[in-house]
Design a protein around this motif. Structure first.
Motif, short mmCIF file in Angstrom:
data_model
loop_
_atom_site.label_atom_id
_atom_site.label_comp_id
_atom_site.label_asym_id
_atom_site.label_seq_id
_atom_site.Cartn_x
_atom_site.Cartn_y
_atom_site.Cartn_z
N ASN A 47 0.86 -1.19 0.00
CA ASN A 47 0.00 0.00 0.00
C ASN A 47 0.89 1.24 0.00
OD1 ASN A 47 -2.03 1.89 0.25
ND2 ASN A 47 -3.05 0.88 1.97
N VAL A 106 -4.21 14.29 -3.93
CA VAL A 106 -4.21 13.59 -5.22
C VAL A 106 -4.68 12.14 -5.06
CG1 VAL A 106 -2.80 12.79 -7.15
CG2 VAL A 106 -2.40 15.06 -6.16
N PHE A 107 -4.09 11.41 -4.11
CA PHE A 107 -4.35 9.97 -4.07
C PHE A 107 -5.47 9.57 -3.10
CE2 PHE A 107 0.08 10.15 -5.61
CZ PHE A 107 -0.17 9.61 -6.85
N GLU A 108 -5.66 10.33 -2.03
CA GLU A 108 -6.78 10.02 -1.15
C GLU A 108 -8.08 10.54 -1.74
OE1 GLU A 108 -6.79 8.35 2.18
OE2 GLU A 108 -5.05 7.63 1.06
N SER A 110 -8.34 12.03 -5.15
CA SER A 110 -8.37 12.17 -6.61
C SER A 110 -8.69 13.60 -7.02
CB SER A 110 -9.38 11.20 -7.22
OG SER A 110 -9.21 9.90 -6.71
N ASP A 118 -15.23 17.91 2.80
CA ASP A 118 -15.96 17.05 3.72
C ASP A 118 -15.02 16.52 4.81
OD1 ASP A 118 -18.27 15.11 4.41
OD2 ASP A 118 -16.60 13.75 4.01
N ASP A 119 -13.82 16.14 4.40
CA ASP A 119 -12.84 15.63 5.36
C ASP A 119 -12.42 16.72 6.36
OD1 ASP A 119 -12.44 12.95 5.18
OD2 ASP A 119 -10.53 13.05 4.10
N ARG A 123 -13.51 15.62 9.96
CA ARG A 123 -12.47 14.84 10.62
C ARG A 123 -11.54 15.78 11.37
NH1 ARG A 123 -15.84 11.66 8.07
NH2 ARG A 123 -15.13 12.24 6.02
N TYR A 125 -8.78 15.46 12.94
CA TYR A 125 -7.34 15.38 12.69
C TYR A 125 -6.95 16.02 11.37
CZ TYR A 125 -7.49 11.35 9.42
OH TYR A 125 -7.71 10.52 8.35
N LYS A 178 -4.76 5.10 15.43
CA LYS A 178 -5.71 4.00 15.60
C LYS A 178 -5.14 3.07 16.65
CE LYS A 178 -7.65 -0.06 13.46
NZ LYS A 178 -7.20 -1.28 12.80
N GLU B 142 -10.36 0.14 7.56
CA GLU B 142 -9.36 1.19 7.36
C GLU B 142 -9.39 1.76 5.94
OE1 GLU B 142 -6.02 -0.73 10.39
OE2 GLU B 142 -5.99 -1.21 8.28
N TRP B 144 -9.16 0.20 2.93
CA TRP B 144 -8.47 -0.46 1.81
C TRP B 144 -9.18 -1.77 1.52
CZ3 TRP B 144 -6.72 -5.24 3.27
CH2 TRP B 144 -6.38 -5.44 4.63
N ASP B 282 -19.99 6.91 8.01
CA ASP B 282 -18.55 7.07 8.18
C ASP B 282 -18.07 6.54 9.51
OD1 ASP B 282 -18.34 8.19 5.73
OD2 ASP B 282 -18.30 10.27 6.44
N TRP B 286 -12.61 8.59 9.68
CA TRP B 286 -12.40 8.62 8.24
C TRP B 286 -13.69 8.27 7.51
CZ3 TRP B 286 -9.51 5.26 11.38
CH2 TRP B 286 -9.90 3.93 11.37
N SER B 287 -13.75 8.72 6.26
CA SER B 287 -14.92 8.45 5.44
C SER B 287 -14.87 7.00 4.97
CB SER B 287 -14.90 9.39 4.24
OG SER B 287 -15.79 8.92 3.26
N ARG B 290 -15.15 5.78 0.10
CA ARG B 290 -14.23 5.26 -0.91
C ARG B 290 -13.19 4.36 -0.28
NH1 ARG B 290 -13.30 8.24 -5.45
NH2 ARG B 290 -11.27 9.04 -4.90
N ARG B 292 -9.24 2.12 -1.12
CA ARG B 292 -8.12 1.88 -2.04
C ARG B 292 -7.94 0.38 -2.20
NH1 ARG B 292 -4.45 4.82 -0.09
NH2 ARG B 292 -4.87 6.48 -1.56
N PHE B 298 -5.24 5.21 -6.98
CA PHE B 298 -6.38 6.06 -6.69
C PHE B 298 -7.49 5.24 -6.02
CE2 PHE B 298 -4.15 8.29 -10.04
CZ PHE B 298 -4.10 9.57 -9.51
N LYS B 299 -8.32 5.95 -5.26
CA LYS B 299 -9.40 5.26 -4.56
C LYS B 299 -10.60 5.03 -5.49
CE LYS B 299 -8.51 6.15 0.26
NZ LYS B 299 -9.05 6.64 1.53
N ASP B 301 -14.99 3.98 -5.48
CA ASP B 301 -16.17 4.09 -4.61
C ASP B 301 -16.41 2.76 -3.90
OD1 ASP B 301 -16.58 6.69 -5.30
OD2 ASP B 301 -18.03 6.24 -6.88
#
Lengths: 218, 325
Positions: A47, A106-108, A110, A118-119, A123, A125, A178, B142, B144, B282, B286-287, B290, B292, B298-299, B301
């Motif tokens: 990952n 970009v990756f979380e 897009s 929203d995050d 959220r 943190y 976590k 988490e 993924w 959620d 974290w949401s 989506r 990974r 990229f994530k 849905d």
């Protein structure tokens, strides 16, 4: 004689300082280089985005703490040349934070604004981490000689923001943990508390001399 | 363009044994020789299973429940695990479990509200049941996910054999409790692992347990279950977050009341009893909209019930899934 030879020099010859700055530059760049290598050799695990995000955040926080350590170290050792490394360290810290945020955007997400907002809204943190980033932006922008001259005394006032930024950075780490794995963020919190505590203690009058502060002017 | 017509005596590329298979055969011969020698020296010996000693399960029937999505690599599935009995890092299970977890002897107890309770040796437990391949999506809380070609038996077939009484409303599962084999169970002091009330437990409502998607898995990629994935037998509930799919099961207990489950006890506001994959509810930090897929940058849905709504949505008709998360 013996004691004197152990003392850190107050000033460095220009060529030594230049060499030192090149070495520090290389050291600050090294984590990014290693991450880039690992990205292409599979060294980031299965990952890679998760690893990249965490490592970039870690290095941003680490270099921010190193930057904050410069002034206390200068007080303790009398090494005035340390200050010549501070801007570079601070800008590297900021660069890692920017890369950390970029991976997130970009990756979380897009690049989707709705998800990012929203995050930030939901959220804690992420809100805290994002606030730390916002506080660092004006410091990075005004890090040049030109801005230092233009802002004069207010430059120092503005750059006081590095303290809340660092506190928010450590808080960001605490809030995303976590499974109660507190050890790592506690280490960062301990270092930050020491660095800030030293400054506070030094401001308290009676302690000034014993903490190695230079003689007062007035 | 060169068109090459193979001569009749030429070996077709498809007939050449791939090197990996060839090596596997040698390894198989070596390990079975070792096993045979071992059984002569010490009958009833206990065995840990290094990765290269995992044996093929033979031909497995396909299942209509399998997804045709491409499965994740074996390396991905066996190197990125949450198995806190070996530490909280994703690579801790891979590093520690294969040499510590003893796959045999292994017993599974069936207890509680059933007529046919009992303690089974692993092989007896599976006797008469057909192990089939089930290629399932796995969605971790988490955010993924992976696609895993499990091998297993429907949990329903095991429960039917136990003949549950009318009071069997829930099923509770227990992981092995043995700090010698699962070192984090003996964690002490001010550590998160020390605060867990071992063994790890999980639970399902009876209808969830009886759903044909729910399996007890004994392998993946056509081989025995690797230690780090929960050998020798684990639960797989593909429409729920991964933590519900409890590993290395030693006890299945039928009961009337909703069981206490490990993550729900640790943080009830974060991990509910149901833990159905739900992009609309959620996690507090974290949401879940989506995820990974491991192997992708990229994530994508997240699907309601991890895409298994057709089979399981009915189980929750009329329930408020915001409340029963």
């Amino acid at each position: 004689m013996g004691a004197a030879s152990l003392r850190v020099p107050t000033q460095l010859p220009p060529r030594v300082l230049l060499a030192l700055r090149i070495v520090v530059f290389g050291l600050c760049l090294a984590p990014a280089g290693l991450l880039l290598r690992d990205l292409f050799t599979g060294g980031l695990g299965v990952n890679p985005v998760e690893t990249l995000l965490r490592e970039l955040g870690d290095w941003g926080l680490r270099l921010l703490l190193v930057t904050l350590a410069i002034t206390p170290l200068r007080w303790l050792t009398g090494a005035a040349w340390l200050i010549r490394l501070r801007r570079m360290l601070g800008l590297f810290a900021f660069s890692y934070v920017v890369l950390h945020l970029s991976v997130f955007v970009v990756f979380e997400h897009s690049l989707r604004l709705a998800g990012i907002l929203d995050d930030i809204a939901n959220r804690p943190y992420i809100l805290v981490g994002f606030s730390a980033f916002l506080l660092l932006v004006p410091l990075a922008v005004t890090s040049t000689q030109g801005w230092m001259r233009r802002l004069g005394r207010r430059w120092k006032q503005l750059h006081w923001l590095v303290y809340p930024a660092a506190i928010l950075g450590v808080a960001h780490f605490f809030l995303l943990i976590k499974a109660n794995r507190w050890t790592e963020p506690l280490i960062y919190a301990g270092i930050l508390a020491t660095l800030l505590g030293y400054r506070l203690a030094r401001r308290a009058g009676p302690l000034r001399r014993s903490l190695g502060a230079p003689a007062l002017r007035s | 363009m060169l068109i090459r017509i193979p001569r009749s005596w030429e070996v077709k590329p498809s007939e050449i044994t791939p090197e990996s298979v060839y090596r596997d055969r040698r390894r198989f011969l070596r390990t079975s020789a070792l096993a045979a020698a071992g059984s002569l020296v010490a009958p009833g010996f206990v065995t840990a299973k290094p990765m290269d000693a995992l044996e093929p399960l033979g031909e497995l029937p396909d299942s209509r429940f399998s997804t045709d999505e491409p499965a994740n690599d074996y390396d991905e599935i066996t190197s990125y695990n949450n198995f806190y009995e070996y530490g909280t890092g994703k690579s801790d299970p891979m590093a520690r479990a294969p040499e510590l977890l003893q796959h045999r002897p292994w017993t599974v107890e069936v207890t509680g509200e059933a007529e046919n309770t009992g303690t089974y040796d692993f092989d007896d437990f599976l006797r008469g049941l057909t192990v089939e391949e089930r290629i399932y999506r796995l969605r971790c809380v988490e955010a993924w996910s992976m696609v895993v070609p499990w091998a297993g038996v429907p949990l329903a077939s095991v429960l039917e054999r136990a003949r549950p009484t009318s009071r069997a409303k829930y099923v509770k599962f227990y992981t092995l409790l043995d700090p010698e084999q699962m070192p984090a169970q003996s964690s002490s002091g001010f550590s998160f692992l020390a605060s867990i009330d071992w063994p790890y437990t999980e639970g399902l409502r009876m209808d969830e347990a009886m759903n044909p998607l729910t399996i007890l898995a004994t392998g993946l990629y056509g081989k025995e279950m690797p230690s780090q994935n929960g050998a020798p037998i684990r639960l797989v509930v593909p429409w729920k977050y991964g933590f519900k799919s409890i590993k290395s099961v030693v006890r299945i207990h039928l009961q009337e009341t909703e069981p206490e489950t490990t993550w729900n006890l640790i943080a009830p506001e974060e991990y509910g009893f149901y833990a159905n994959v739900n992009p609309n509810v959620d996690h507090p930090r974290w949401s879940q909209a989506r995820e990974r897929r491991i192997g992708e940058f990229f994530k994508r849905d997240t699907l309601m019930f991890n895409g298994y709504g057709e089979q399981v949505a009915d189980l929750y008709a009329g329930m408020d899934l915001e409340k029963h998360y």
